[in-house]
Design a protein around this motif. Structure first.
Motif, short mmCIF file in Angstrom:
data_model
loop_
_atom_site.label_atom_id
_atom_site.label_comp_id
_atom_site.label_asym_id
_atom_site.label_seq_id
_atom_site.Cartn_x
_atom_site.Cartn_y
_atom_site.Cartn_z
N TRP A 30 11.13 -3.62 24.97
CA TRP A 30 12.46 -4.23 24.85
C TRP A 30 13.26 -3.55 23.74
O TRP A 30 14.42 -3.17 23.93
CB TRP A 30 12.31 -5.72 24.57
N GLY A 31 12.65 -3.36 22.59
CA GLY A 31 13.35 -2.77 21.47
C GLY A 31 13.74 -1.32 21.70
O GLY A 31 14.87 -0.90 21.39
N GLU A 57 7.44 -3.94 14.29
CA GLU A 57 6.43 -4.83 13.70
C GLU A 57 5.88 -4.28 12.38
O GLU A 57 4.71 -4.51 12.06
CB GLU A 57 5.27 -5.06 14.69
N SER A 58 6.71 -3.58 11.61
CA SER A 58 6.22 -3.07 10.32
C SER A 58 7.14 -3.44 9.17
O SER A 58 6.72 -3.37 8.00
CB SER A 58 6.04 -1.55 10.36
N VAL A 83 12.56 -3.69 14.84
CA VAL A 83 12.12 -4.53 15.95
C VAL A 83 10.98 -5.43 15.49
O VAL A 83 10.02 -4.96 14.88
CB VAL A 83 11.66 -3.67 17.14
N ALA A 84 11.09 -6.72 15.79
CA ALA A 84 10.05 -7.67 15.39
C ALA A 84 9.98 -8.80 16.40
O ALA A 84 10.98 -9.12 17.07
CB ALA A 84 10.34 -8.23 14.00
N ASP A 85 8.81 -9.45 16.48
CA ASP A 85 8.66 -10.55 17.44
C ASP A 85 8.82 -11.92 16.80
O ASP A 85 8.64 -12.94 17.46
CB ASP A 85 7.35 -10.45 18.21
N ILE A 86 9.16 -11.95 15.50
CA ILE A 86 9.57 -13.18 14.85
C ILE A 86 10.77 -12.87 13.96
O ILE A 86 11.01 -11.70 13.62
CB ILE A 86 8.46 -13.83 14.01
N ASN A 87 11.52 -13.88 13.58
CA ASN A 87 12.62 -13.68 12.65
C ASN A 87 12.85 -14.97 11.86
O ASN A 87 12.38 -16.05 12.24
CB ASN A 87 13.88 -13.25 13.39
N ILE A 95 13.63 -10.05 17.77
CA ILE A 95 14.87 -9.59 17.17
C ILE A 95 14.86 -8.08 17.08
O ILE A 95 13.81 -7.45 16.90
CB ILE A 95 15.06 -10.22 15.78
N CYS A 96 16.03 -7.50 17.24
CA CYS A 96 16.22 -6.06 17.07
C CYS A 96 17.50 -5.88 16.26
O CYS A 96 18.59 -6.16 16.76
CB CYS A 96 16.30 -5.34 18.41
#
Length: 213
Positions: A39-40, A125-126, A153-157, A206-207
Motif C-alpha cells: 500500500w505504501g 515500519e522503522s 509508512v507504518a501500520d499504527i499511528n 498511515i503514510c
C-alpha cells in the motif's frame, strides 16, 4: 500476537535485530508487513528509472517488491543492523547480482550517501525507532534530490484507537508513534513541502509524504 511470537520479537530485538531469534522475526515481518508495504509503495509513483533508497530495510521485502518496478533505475537499502543487511542481501541476491540493487550498513543519523543521491526514499515500519526523528529527517532531506519524494509508512499511528496489545508493545519497545499532525509538522520543519498524510480506511495504517522542491 502469540506468546511465542512475542518472545521471538523480544529476543530478536525489533530495534536492532540480531541472532537466530532476529532472523525468525525478520522473516515474519517480511510476511506480516507485506500488505502495508504494498500500500505504501504505491504512493512512490515509480515509473522505473528512479534512484530509490529504503531506510531500515529490515528483511528486504520492500526492496524486493520495488525491484519488480525498477527497470533503468537503481535501488539502495540501508540498515544499521548487520543481520538485517545480511538477510536483505540474501533476499535480493538476484537484483544485487544484476547490478540493480545495493544494500549497505549505515544509520539514518548519518546516511553514507552524497547530497541529493535519491529520487525516492521510503521507510517502512522503522520510523518508530529513529534515535532523533527531527534531526534524522533533515538527514533524509539532505540525500533526497530536488523533485524527489519521501514516505514514512507504518501500520499504527498516534491518532488511531490501538488495541491493548498494541498499546503494550508501544510501551514495551518504546516506539515513537506520532500523530498525523506531528508528522506533518516534523516534515515541514525538516524542509519538506507538499506534505500529504494518507490513511487507509478500516485500518490504522498511515503514510506520511514529504516532497523536495
Amino acid at each position: 500476537m502469540s506468546e511465542n511470537l512475542q518472545s521471538i520479537t523480544e529476543l530478536g530485538n525489533p530495534k536492532k535485530p540480531h541472532g537466530e531469534a532476529g532472523k525468525e522475526m525478520l522473516s515474519d515481518m517480511n510476511e506480516h508487513h507485506s500488505a502495508v508495504t504494498a500500500w505504501g509503495i504505491g504512493f512512490l509513483e515509480l515509473c522505473g528509472k528512479e534512484r530509490v533508497l529504503d531506510i531500515g530495510c529490515g528483511g528486504g521485502a520492500a526492496l524486493k517488491r520495488m525491484a519488480s518496478q525498477i527497470t533503468s533505475g537503481h535501488l539502495t537499502g540501508v540498515d544499521y543492523s548487520p543481520l538485517s543487511v545480511e538477510m536483505s542481501r540474501k533476499h535480493n541476491a538476484d537484483a544485487i547480482s544484476d547490478g540493480k540493487m545495493d544494500i549497505t550498513s549505515g544509520s539514518v543519523e548519518a546516511l553514507p550517501f552524497d547530497n541529493e543521491s535519491f529520487d525516492r526514499i521510503i521507510t517502512v515500519e522503522s520510523f518508530y525507532f529513529w534515535p532523533d526523528p527531527d534531526k534524522d529527517l533533515r538527514e533524509v532531506f539532505r540525500v533526497l534530490a530536488k523533485g524527489g519524494k519521501f514516505l514514512i509508512v507504518a501500520d499504527i499511528n498516534g491518532d488511531a484507537q490501538l488495541t491493548t496489545e498494541e498499546e503494550a508493545n508501544v510501551r514495551k519497545y518504546e516506539l515513537f508513534n506520532p500523530t498525523a499532525s506531528q508528522l506533518r509538522d516534523m516534515l515541514a520543519n525538516a524542509g519538506f513541502s507538499d506534505i500529504a498524510i494518507h490513511k487507509k480506511e478500516g485500518t490504522n495504517w498511515i503514510c506520511a509524504e514529504g516532497n523536495k522542491q
